[in-house]
Design a protein around this motif. Sequence first.
Motif, PDB file in Angstrom:
ATOM      1  N   PRO A  19     -67.297 -15.350  79.550  1.00 29.57           N
ATOM      2  CA  PRO A  19     -66.122 -14.794  78.871  1.00 29.57           C
ATOM      3  C   PRO A  19     -65.165 -15.881  78.390  1.00 29.57           C
ATOM      4  O   PRO A  19     -65.195 -17.015  78.881  1.00 29.57           O
ATOM      5  N   ALA A  20     -64.311 -15.515  77.455  1.00 27.60           N
ATOM      6  CA  ALA A  20     -63.265 -16.435  76.999  1.00 27.60           C
ATOM      7  C   ALA A  20     -62.448 -16.862  78.214  1.00 27.60           C
ATOM      8  O   ALA A  20     -62.164 -16.057  79.097  1.00 27.60           O
ATOM      9  N   GLY A  21     -62.117 -18.149  78.265  1.00 28.11           N
ATOM     10  CA  GLY A  21     -61.371 -18.689  79.397  1.00 28.11           C
ATOM     11  C   GLY A  21     -62.268 -19.368  80.422  1.00 28.11           C
ATOM     12  O   GLY A  21     -61.793 -20.110  81.275  1.00 28.11           O
ATOM     13  N   ALA A  22     -63.576 -19.122  80.344  1.00 30.04           N
ATOM     14  CA  ALA A  22     -64.519 -19.743  81.282  1.00 30.04           C
ATOM     15  C   ALA A  22     -64.909 -21.130  80.772  1.00 30.04           C
ATOM     16  O   ALA A  22     -64.928 -21.387  79.569  1.00 30.04           O
ATOM     17  N   ARG A  23     -65.225 -21.993  81.694  1.00 34.88           N
ATOM     18  CA  ARG A  23     -65.676 -23.340  81.338  1.00 34.88           C
ATOM     19  C   ARG A  23     -67.199 -23.337  81.234  1.00 34.88           C
ATOM     20  O   ARG A  23     -67.886 -22.835  82.112  1.00 34.88           O
ATOM     21  N   VAL A  24     -67.689 -23.914  80.158  1.00 35.64           N
ATOM     22  CA  VAL A  24     -69.130 -24.017  79.915  1.00 35.64           C
ATOM     23  C   VAL A  24     -69.732 -24.969  80.953  1.00 35.64           C
ATOM     24  O   VAL A  24     -69.124 -25.976  81.310  1.00 35.64           O
ATOM     25  N   GLY A  25     -70.946 -24.641  81.404  1.00 33.19           N
ATOM     26  CA  GLY A  25     -71.638 -25.499  82.372  1.00 33.19           C
ATOM     27  C   GLY A  25     -72.137 -26.797  81.737  1.00 33.19           C
ATOM     28  O   GLY A  25     -72.078 -26.985  80.521  1.00 33.19           O
ATOM     29  N   ASP A  26     -72.623 -27.679  82.580  1.00 30.69           N
ATOM     30  CA  ASP A  26     -73.155 -28.959  82.100  1.00 30.69           C
ATOM     31  C   ASP A  26     -74.474 -28.747  81.364  1.00 30.69           C
ATOM     32  O   ASP A  26     -75.273 -27.895  81.742  1.00 30.69           O
ATOM     33  N   PHE A  27     -74.697 -29.522  80.326  1.00 25.68           N
ATOM     34  CA  PHE A  27     -75.950 -29.505  79.585  1.00 25.68           C
ATOM     35  C   PHE A  27     -76.103 -30.809  78.829  1.00 25.68           C
ATOM     36  O   PHE A  27     -75.137 -31.542  78.636  1.00 25.68           O
ATOM     37  N   ARG A  28     -77.316 -31.080  78.411  1.00 23.82           N
ATOM     38  CA  ARG A  28     -77.617 -32.251  77.580  1.00 23.82           C
ATOM     39  C   ARG A  28     -78.755 -31.830  76.658  1.00 23.82           C
ATOM     40  O   ARG A  28     -79.834 -31.491  77.126  1.00 23.82           O
ATOM     41  N   VAL A  29     -78.486 -31.838  75.347  1.00 27.96           N
ATOM     42  CA  VAL A  29     -79.491 -31.464  74.350  1.00 27.96           C
ATOM     43  C   VAL A  29     -79.475 -32.481  73.218  1.00 27.96           C
ATOM     44  O   VAL A  29     -78.548 -33.282  73.108  1.00 27.96           O
ATOM     45  N   VAL A  30     -80.485 -32.399  72.364  1.00 21.45           N
ATOM     46  CA  VAL A  30     -80.571 -33.266  71.193  1.00 21.45           C
ATOM     47  C   VAL A  30     -80.671 -32.366  69.968  1.00 21.45           C
ATOM     48  O   VAL A  30     -81.476 -31.432  69.937  1.00 21.45           O
ATOM     49  N   THR A  31     -79.861 -32.640  68.961  1.00 21.59           N
ATOM     50  CA  THR A  31     -79.882 -31.850  67.729  1.00 21.59           C
ATOM     51  C   THR A  31     -81.058 -32.273  66.859  1.00 21.59           C
ATOM     52  O   THR A  31     -81.716 -33.287  67.124  1.00 21.59           O
ATOM     53  N   GLY A  32     -81.287 -31.516  65.792  1.00 22.91           N
ATOM     54  CA  GLY A  32     -82.333 -31.857  64.836  1.00 22.91           C
ATOM     55  C   GLY A  32     -82.080 -33.182  64.139  1.00 22.91           C
ATOM     56  O   GLY A  32     -82.994 -33.793  63.579  1.00 22.91           O
ATOM     57  N   ASP A  33     -80.817 -33.650  64.175  1.00 24.63           N
ATOM     58  CA  ASP A  33     -80.448 -34.943  63.588  1.00 24.63           C
ATOM     59  C   ASP A  33     -80.563 -36.073  64.615  1.00 24.63           C
ATOM     60  O   ASP A  33     -80.013 -37.157  64.407  1.00 24.63           O
ATOM     61  N   ASN A  34     -81.214 -35.808  65.758  1.00 26.41           N
ATOM     62  CA  ASN A  34     -81.363 -36.768  66.859  1.00 26.41           C
ATOM     63  C   ASN A  34     -80.030 -37.221  67.437  1.00 26.41           C
ATOM     64  O   ASN A  34     -79.874 -38.382  67.823  1.00 26.41           O
ATOM     65  N   ARG A  35     -79.078 -36.305  67.482  1.00 24.35           N
ATOM     66  CA  ARG A  35     -77.780 -36.598  68.078  1.00 24.35           C
ATOM     67  C   ARG A  35     -77.703 -35.905  69.432  1.00 24.35           C
ATOM     68  O   ARG A  35     -77.958 -34.710  69.534  1.00 24.35           O
ATOM     69  N   GLU A  36     -77.381 -36.650  70.462  1.00 24.38           N
ATOM     70  CA  GLU A  36     -77.256 -36.055  71.795  1.00 24.38           C
ATOM     71  C   GLU A  36     -75.918 -35.325  71.903  1.00 24.38           C
ATOM     72  O   GLU A  36     -74.889 -35.822  71.452  1.00 24.38           O
ATOM     73  N   VAL A  37     -75.961 -34.126  72.495  1.00 27.60           N
ATOM     74  CA  VAL A  37     -74.761 -33.317  72.683  1.00 27.60           C
ATOM     75  C   VAL A  37     -74.691 -32.903  74.151  1.00 27.60           C
ATOM     76  O   VAL A  37     -75.687 -32.468  74.728  1.00 27.60           O
ATOM     77  N   THR A  38     -73.508 -33.080  74.745  1.00 21.79           N
ATOM     78  CA  THR A  38     -73.256 -32.653  76.122  1.00 21.79           C
ATOM     79  C   THR A  38     -71.999 -31.795  76.145  1.00 21.79           C
ATOM     80  O   THR A  38     -71.325 -31.643  75.115  1.00 21.79           O
ATOM     81  N   ARG A  39     -71.669 -31.270  77.315  1.00 20.58           N
ATOM     82  CA  ARG A  39     -70.446 -30.471  77.430  1.00 20.58           C
ATOM     83  C   ARG A  39     -69.219 -31.277  76.999  1.00 20.58           C
ATOM     84  O   ARG A  39     -68.277 -30.735  76.430  1.00 20.58           O
TER      85      ARG A  39
END
Length: 183
Positions: free
Chosen positions: A52-72
């Motif tokens: 829900p709105a107001g909640a903090r997103v959990g930890d994650f680590r992914v890579v986009t199609g542009d080879n850019r790493e994205v984390t929380r």
Amino acid sequence: MPVLWAALAIVGAICLLNLLLTIAVIRRLREHTELINRGNAQASGQGEITLPAGARVGDFRVVTGDNREVTRDDLREGLLVAFFSPRCPSCEEQKPAFVRYASGLSGGRDDVIAVLLGSPEELEGLREELSGVAQIVIEADVEGDMSTAFGLSGYPAFCLMGQDGVLAVTGYRVDILPGYVAL
């Protein structure tokens, strides 16, 4: 006289079969009504499709199609995160509004991440459609890193980020996003 009794037995058996089928149909209709009511509860905000709105997103680590790493830590205020699946009729309905909305964001595709759920082969068309307005992340299913971090339970889902990885706005329709203008 035996013919009359045989005819009555056949009519009785047909009536009994009809009664059993009617009961089965009523039971099935009750199940469908319950499913529809659960869906309406979710649509009216009584159930959540993500955290829900107001909640903090959990930890994650992914890579986009542009080879850019994205984390929380990369979830800055104003970033739009959307979840789509090619097997989802509601995703198809919301996609044009999402593309219009994302196209109007001042930061362009740097302000949008589209998480696509499915196999790379089935996602090819959706990926091409959304790559012009969003950074693309592909996950096999709702157990992927971003899907889990956002508490995804269905799609489409739209999440506008607040500060420090906290969700500001969440929902399953684009029209919940601030500044949305319907055509």
